[in-house]
Design a protein around this motif. Sequence first.
Motif, mmCIF file in Angstrom:
data_model
loop_
_atom_site.group_PDB
_atom_site.id
_atom_site.type_symbol
_atom_site.label_atom_id
_atom_site.label_comp_id
_atom_site.label_asym_id
_atom_site.label_seq_id
_atom_site.Cartn_x
_atom_site.Cartn_y
_atom_site.Cartn_z
ATOM 1 N N TYR A 1 25.869 72.065 -10.822
ATOM 2 C CA TYR A 1 26.988 71.181 -10.513
ATOM 3 C C TYR A 1 27.700 71.610 -9.233
ATOM 4 O O TYR A 1 28.163 70.772 -8.473
ATOM 5 C CB TYR A 1 27.953 71.105 -11.700
ATOM 6 N N HIS B 1 23.803 63.402 -11.357
ATOM 7 C CA HIS B 1 24.228 63.599 -9.972
ATOM 8 C C HIS B 1 24.351 62.258 -9.253
ATOM 9 O O HIS B 1 25.319 62.026 -8.520
ATOM 10 C CB HIS B 1 23.250 64.511 -9.228
ATOM 11 N N THR C 1 20.789 67.921 -3.274
ATOM 12 C CA THR C 1 21.126 68.733 -4.446
ATOM 13 C C THR C 1 19.869 69.334 -5.059
ATOM 14 O O THR C 1 19.833 70.523 -5.401
ATOM 15 C CB THR C 1 21.897 67.905 -5.479
ATOM 16 N N THR D 1 21.522 63.232 -3.673
ATOM 17 C CA THR D 1 20.718 63.691 -4.810
ATOM 18 C C THR D 1 19.554 64.543 -4.326
ATOM 19 O O THR D 1 19.271 65.607 -4.894
ATOM 20 C CB THR D 1 20.226 62.486 -5.639
ATOM 21 N N TRP E 1 25.666 70.272 -6.467
ATOM 22 C CA TRP E 1 25.947 68.841 -6.315
ATOM 23 C C TRP E 1 27.258 68.637 -5.548
ATOM 24 O O TRP E 1 27.321 67.840 -4.613
ATOM 25 C CB TRP E 1 26.024 68.172 -7.693
ATOM 26 N N ARG F 1 19.348 64.735 -12.392
ATOM 27 C CA ARG F 1 19.336 63.844 -11.219
ATOM 28 C C ARG F 1 20.130 62.573 -11.498
ATOM 29 O O ARG F 1 20.889 62.102 -10.653
ATOM 30 C CB ARG F 1 17.903 63.482 -10.824
ATOM 31 N N SER G 1 27.928 60.736 -7.969
ATOM 32 C CA SER G 1 28.078 60.450 -6.534
ATOM 33 C C SER G 1 28.483 58.992 -6.332
ATOM 34 O O SER G 1 29.359 58.681 -5.514
ATOM 35 C CB SER G 1 26.775 60.743 -5.785
#
Length: 155
Positions: free
Chosen positions: A89, A43, A18, A15, A92, A40, A47
């Motif tokens: 994205y 993400h 990213t 995170t 990410w 956040r 994940s």
Amino acid sequence: MKLGHAPAARVTEVTRLTVAAAVSAGLIELASAAFAKQIRDVHTLTSRAIARFLVTGQGTTETERNFISRVGIFAARYGLSLSTLSRSYVLWRDANLRVVNEEVSRLGIGQAIAGIARSIIRSTADTGLRRMARAYEYQLRLDAPERSLEAAARR
């Protein structure tokens, strides 16, 4: 699967990577406090979902999928472009691929397993982005009559 446990331990790092990539790419629209927390959280959730899938084979729940879609709605309501949302994205996805590649090397994982993990990350990114884009477009259609009335009132 040990490849799933390693990225699970690094979700916070992914995170952070990213967010740093978004700042570096100049995606200042993502810096607004209202949107930054939402993106956040998505993400982090996605994940974790990838790591969970690599360990257990369990995909995302309906609640998780709805949460991901809400980011598209939120982005449309606050005027964030679909292009910016898409770029975030991709950032990410790339951060997750970077971590998986590092863990593949560190753990000595074979390329066949590594390829499956990379495919899962790419597929998750594509699916999540499509879900957010559909929600984004749906929200724009819902807001269109309201924007038309506001424009007419300004004339």
